[in-house]
Design a protein around this motif. Structure first.
Motif, mmCIF file in Angstrom:
data_model
loop_
_atom_site.group_PDB
_atom_site.id
_atom_site.type_symbol
_atom_site.label_atom_id
_atom_site.label_comp_id
_atom_site.label_asym_id
_atom_site.label_seq_id
_atom_site.Cartn_x
_atom_site.Cartn_y
_atom_site.Cartn_z
ATOM 1 N N GLN A 113 -6.063 4.710 3.916
ATOM 2 C CA GLN A 113 -6.824 3.955 2.910
ATOM 3 C C GLN A 113 -7.353 2.649 3.477
ATOM 4 O O GLN A 113 -6.978 2.230 4.566
ATOM 5 N N GLU A 114 -8.208 2.026 2.679
ATOM 6 C CA GLU A 114 -8.680 0.684 2.994
ATOM 7 C C GLU A 114 -8.776 -0.111 1.707
ATOM 8 O O GLU A 114 -9.025 0.433 0.633
ATOM 9 N N THR A 115 -8.547 -1.420 1.840
ATOM 10 C CA THR A 115 -8.622 -2.323 0.697
ATOM 11 C C THR A 115 -9.165 -3.654 1.182
ATOM 12 O O THR A 115 -8.928 -4.052 2.326
ATOM 13 N N ASP B 193 -0.803 6.729 1.993
ATOM 14 C CA ASP B 193 -2.063 7.409 2.313
ATOM 15 C C ASP B 193 -2.949 6.608 3.259
ATOM 16 O O ASP B 193 -2.879 5.382 3.316
ATOM 17 N N GLN C 41 3.250 -1.090 4.076
ATOM 18 C CA GLN C 41 2.800 0.255 3.744
ATOM 19 C C GLN C 41 4.020 1.131 3.559
ATOM 20 O O GLN C 41 4.850 1.274 4.459
ATOM 21 N N LEU D 290 0.836 -1.195 0.000
ATOM 22 C CA LEU D 290 0.000 0.000 0.000
ATOM 23 C C LEU D 290 0.876 1.251 0.000
ATOM 24 O O LEU D 290 1.994 1.230 0.516
ATOM 25 N N ASN D 291 0.344 2.341 -0.539
ATOM 26 C CA ASN D 291 1.089 3.599 -0.487
ATOM 27 C C ASN D 291 0.926 4.229 0.896
ATOM 28 O O ASN D 291 0.287 3.653 1.768
ATOM 29 N N LYS E 188 -7.528 -1.688 6.787
ATOM 30 C CA LYS E 188 -7.554 -0.224 6.872
ATOM 31 C C LYS E 188 -6.225 0.216 7.473
ATOM 32 O O LYS E 188 -5.799 -0.345 8.494
ATOM 33 N N ASN F 281 -2.488 7.066 7.656
ATOM 34 C CA ASN F 281 -1.471 7.757 6.888
ATOM 35 C C ASN F 281 -0.086 7.436 7.477
ATOM 36 O O ASN F 281 0.066 7.332 8.688
#
Length: 125
Positions: free
Chosen positions: A45-47, A43, A120, A40-41, A92, A95
Motif C-alpha cells: 500500500q501507499e499513504t 498489505d 506495519q 499500516l496493515n 509506500k 506486503n
C-alpha cells in the motif's frame, strides 16, 4: 531633552521585544505530521501524510546501520518520498507476510528535530 527622554523610554522596549528566551521555540520550526505513528496493515500500500511545515529533511538508518538522507529514500520494504517541498510525505510499503516491522524517520528543520514512526502489522495467519 524631550527627544532624549523619548529615546530612553522607547529603546528598552525595542530591545526587550526583540529578545527571545532560550527556551522559546517557534512552532513553525518543529515539524509534526497529521498521524504519528502511522500504523499500516500488512498489505502492499501507499499513504500520504500531511506535514505541519515545509522545507525539512528526512533521515533513516537502514538495516546495515548506514544513515540515508534525501527527498526519496528506498529501503528493503519501504519507499519514502517528500512531496511539494515537504507539505507531505508519501509512504509506500511492501506486503508484510512475516512479523510486525517498524521504521523511525528523523525529521530536521533548521536545528530542530522530530521523529515520524511507521509501523506495519504482520499478515494474520
Amino acid at each position: 531633552m524631550n527627544k532624549l527622554y523619548f529615546l530612553l523610554l522607547i529603546f528598552p522596549t525595542i530591545i526587550c521585544s526583540c529578545d527571545k528566551s532560550e527556551n522559546e521555540v517557534e512552532t513553525s520550526t518543529i515539524v509534526t505530521f497529521e498521524k504519528n505513528p502511522v500504523v499500516l496493515n500488512s498489505d502492499l500500500q501507499e499513504t500520504e501524510i500531511q506535514a505541519s511545515s515545509t522545507y525539512w529533511t528526512m533521515t533513516v538508518t537502514d538495516e546495515n546501520n548506514s544513515i540515508i538522507e534525501g527527498d526519496t529514500i528506498n529501503g528493503s520494504w519501504y519507499t519514502l518520498i517528500k512531496k511539494n517541498d515537504g507539505k507531505s510525505i508519501l509512504i509506500k510499503v511492501a506486503n508484510n507476510p512475516e512479523k510486525e516491522r517498524k521504521l523511525s524517520i528523523g525529521i530536521k528543520k533548521i536545528n530542530y528535530y522530530s521523529l515520524l514512526t511507521i509501523i506495519q502489522k504482520a499478515e494474520e495467519k
